[in-house]
Write an enzyme that holds these catalytic residues in place. Structure first.
Site, PDB file in Angstrom:
ATOM      1  N   SER A 103       5.801 -14.527 -22.354  1.00 36.57           N
ATOM      2  CA  SER A 103       4.985 -13.412 -21.861  1.00 36.57           C
ATOM      3  C   SER A 103       3.574 -13.908 -21.518  1.00 36.57           C
ATOM      4  O   SER A 103       3.431 -14.858 -20.742  1.00 36.57           O
ATOM      5  CB  SER A 103       4.982 -12.323 -22.939  1.00 36.57           C
ATOM      6  OG  SER A 103       4.455 -11.124 -22.473  1.00 36.57           O
ATOM      7  N   ASP A 118      14.991  -7.396 -19.336  1.00 38.58           N
ATOM      8  CA  ASP A 118      13.529  -7.380 -19.434  1.00 38.58           C
ATOM      9  C   ASP A 118      12.980  -6.789 -18.137  1.00 38.58           C
ATOM     10  O   ASP A 118      13.047  -7.416 -17.086  1.00 38.58           O
ATOM     11  CB  ASP A 118      13.021  -8.810 -19.630  1.00 38.58           C
ATOM     12  CG  ASP A 118      11.504  -8.887 -19.796  1.00 38.58           C
ATOM     13  OD1 ASP A 118      10.812  -7.874 -19.594  1.00 38.58           O
ATOM     14  OD2 ASP A 118      11.024  -9.983 -20.114  1.00 38.58           O
ATOM     15  N   HIS A 130      12.176  -6.992 -22.997  1.00 39.55           N
ATOM     16  CA  HIS A 130      11.170  -8.058 -23.061  1.00 39.55           C
ATOM     17  C   HIS A 130      11.105  -8.696 -24.451  1.00 39.55           C
ATOM     18  O   HIS A 130      10.861  -9.892 -24.584  1.00 39.55           O
ATOM     19  CB  HIS A 130       9.804  -7.478 -22.685  1.00 39.55           C
ATOM     20  CG  HIS A 130       8.716  -8.497 -22.564  1.00 39.55           C
ATOM     21  ND1 HIS A 130       8.808  -9.594 -21.746  1.00 39.55           N
ATOM     22  CD2 HIS A 130       7.506  -8.595 -23.181  1.00 39.55           C
ATOM     23  CE1 HIS A 130       7.694 -10.324 -21.837  1.00 39.55           C
ATOM     24  NE2 HIS A 130       6.896  -9.737 -22.712  1.00 39.55           N
TER      25      HIS A 130
END
Lengths: 391, 391
Positions: A170, A335, A368
């Site tokens: 991320s 995600d 995610h």
């Protein structure tokens, strides 16, 4: 440097025995940097501290060091425990430890709390040396490149000229990409997980609502809540709730909660509460008790502002022509905030820039958050790639 | 009943000439119901008012009436204008009017503001007859079935024994489905657009954050803001922002806004603001000036609580065995809050219950909002189906 993997138990004086696969009890360390750090925003931090942990041992040639870059709400505590009674391991414990993908029998792993964070490194809650009061909203705005510069100084301090790999998911993945462009000779491998070369408008929009939730809370006091003795708990809790929904997939929320009720009965005409509502509220309240609102704002802005190719005429291929390392890129099917499409764009750019890259799109229903969670294929792939890093 | 399609201009005394395809200037009407309405929550509304508009003319056999059911933030003003100077037509003006899919040359169209609304019908902002003060949080919790009952009474008042069709999108579609189960002989066609037989946990979660945003605003005053002379503007604006993001697709937000900046310059190290941020803030602030926060809470709870098959052993096939009408079901490819999968589940249930159904999944990049917006294939399909309703 002390070896944090085998501290002495303060009561017995004996070394703590770690459970198999765990790095055991770790002791956070602190480094002070007195050389001013010029920031992307044009301001300068005169000095600052970084808190970090290390797992495993640095080899004689200093060639086995791994840097872990954390995401929005992460910190330096990526693996192991802080005490014998600690039941909650570091945030990436599943992937860092003896025999794990980031194998501490092979690697010396460094994990820090980023500058601007709220877990010990200098950030908005620290004292501004000019005033003695908390920085609050006056803390400089940071970009991903500032973190990379501060991490490079930590590497200098630890005597690490080149990382075997820089790894992050991320927002952490953004730091990894920036490392490859800014210090191309200081890493051999870049592992970018569930990330993107830049956020989409939708992602920026979610971050904007999270910031609005915080700043709309009257207890935010224009960011000076510490001086005022308040805390925008409700606003931060709401920001976290918004984030939490978007880090999970629709599927997994359906599996975990569906339409299960926590209280009330439809047939009696009650006001009902769904399990998902109380779960989200719990998550929000729990987070708001441990995270600094100004840090949340700072981190989400760094996410929004990151745009890998902006300084390269918006051409990511041109950006990556300078890269010298190999890449592993990983994405997860469900995600939707850092969708596989974003990773494929990264891979395309790397391929066209002739940078060696492996790519895996992992089946997962966890959204995610998958990058943090157990997943057999992800683990095998990650372990296999890291074995190549060690060899 | 007056014909609202050809009012006299108050200044000139001449009939206002409508633009082609428009129903022209319409005058909202008001109906008072004095027979107590028993609600699903167990409480009773002793009397209430509904505001509505009509477009087109009811035929002699009263067989050409169409009911429009509105969604979360909709109201009775679905088509036409309220004055000569009015530049903003009703919310579904693209689809209602002479020669349009809901053709007012053929149909008599009724569109109301639902009970609990904030545009003229009795709702939380109305005076509680017991106290003379605004109902506020004491207004009864409403379910979709309560709206259907109140709409059936409006039909009685208008002398409409059977609707040619009941039509609605999103929350409106839920009312359509409930009509087919509760009053199977009172409609010939059900048009369910961008809807679902029940919300997913993710959808409930977004609604929960919206409600939390409103109730966390100190100006909410436990829902008694009207009595207190306050208004939770920031909370409602934030709720709308969250909703707005989720009604659009990632794609369309990218096309409309991308990463365009509204102010600031990255190269100068400025704090920047993206276009999407100011757009969302504008949307939020605009909405918070015109919508009642208690109504927003009431409407989102009705959405969450709706579960078509709950009273039929969670078997939607059993639920629909009672239906007597034909269905048109429409979904949009990029709608992720009321995904095509939800519509396919509905169609499957209808097919297994031997209810005649047509289904179309329309290509659109506009997300959930697509049901309100121009789209050539949607228009053709809708018009073609409605021609069959008229014949």
């Amino acid at each position: 440097m002390s070896n944090p993997n085998s501290p002495l138990d303060s009561a017995t004086g004996k070394a703590v025995t770690a459970e198999p696969g765990s790095v055991g009890i770790v002791v956070p360390q602190r480094a002070r940097f007195s050389e001013p750090l010029a920031l992307a925003c044009g301001r300068t931090l005169e000095d600052y501290e970084l808190v970090y942990e290390t797992y495993g041992a640095l080899n004689a040639s200093k060639s086995n060091a791994i840097l872990i870059c954390h995401a929005l709400s992460g910190n330096h505590h990526a693996a192991g425990y802080h005490s014998e009674s600690d039941r909650r391991p570091g945030w990436w414990d599943h992937y860092i430890g003896p025999g794990k993908p980031i194998d501490t029998d092979r690697f010396f792993v460094v994990s820090l709390n980023n500058l601007g964070g709220c877990d010990g490194s200098t950030g908005p809650a620290s004292a501004d040396p000019r005033t003695g009061k908390p920085w609050g909203p006056d803390f400089p705005s940071l970009r991903v490149r500032d973190w990379v510069n501060s991490q490079a100084r930590l590497a200098d301090l630890l005597g690490i000229g080149q990382w075997a790999a820089v790894i992050g998911g991320s927002l952490g993945g953004m730091q990894v990409m920036r490392w490859a462009l800014m210090y191309p000779h200081r890493l051999r491998h870049a592992v970018v997980i569930a990330s993107a070369m830049k956020l989409t408008a939708q992602n920026i929009a979610f971050n904007e609502t999270a910031r609005q939730a915080i700043t709309s809370d009257p207890d935010f006091c224009d960011g000076r809540y510490l001086e005022q003795g308040t805390l925008p708990r409700k606003g931060l809790a709401l920001a976290r709730m918004i984030g939490h929904i978007t880090y999970l997939s629709d599927d997994v929320m359906g599996q975990k909660f569906g339409r299960e009720l926590r209280r009330g009965d439809f047939h009696k005409g009650d006001e009902v509460e769904f399990q998902i509502q109380s779960y989200l509220r719990y998550q929000g309240e729990n987070f708001s008790g441990r995270f600094d609102p100004n840090t949340y704002i700072l981190m989400t802005k760094a996410l929004d502002y990151f745009d890998l190719a902006r300084d390269f005429g918006d051409d990511p291929v041109a950006a990556f022509r300078n890269a010298q390392c190999r890449f592993l890129v990983v994405s997860f099917t469900t995600d939707w905030r850092f969708a596989p499409e974003r990773s494929r764009e990264l891979v395309d750019a790397l391929v066209h820039a002739n940078v060696p890259v492996s790519y895996a799109e992992i089946e997962s229903d966890m959204g995610h958050d998958a990058f943090l969670l157990p997943n057999a294929r992800y683990e095998r792939l990650f372990a296999s790639y890291m074995k190549g890093v060690a060899d």
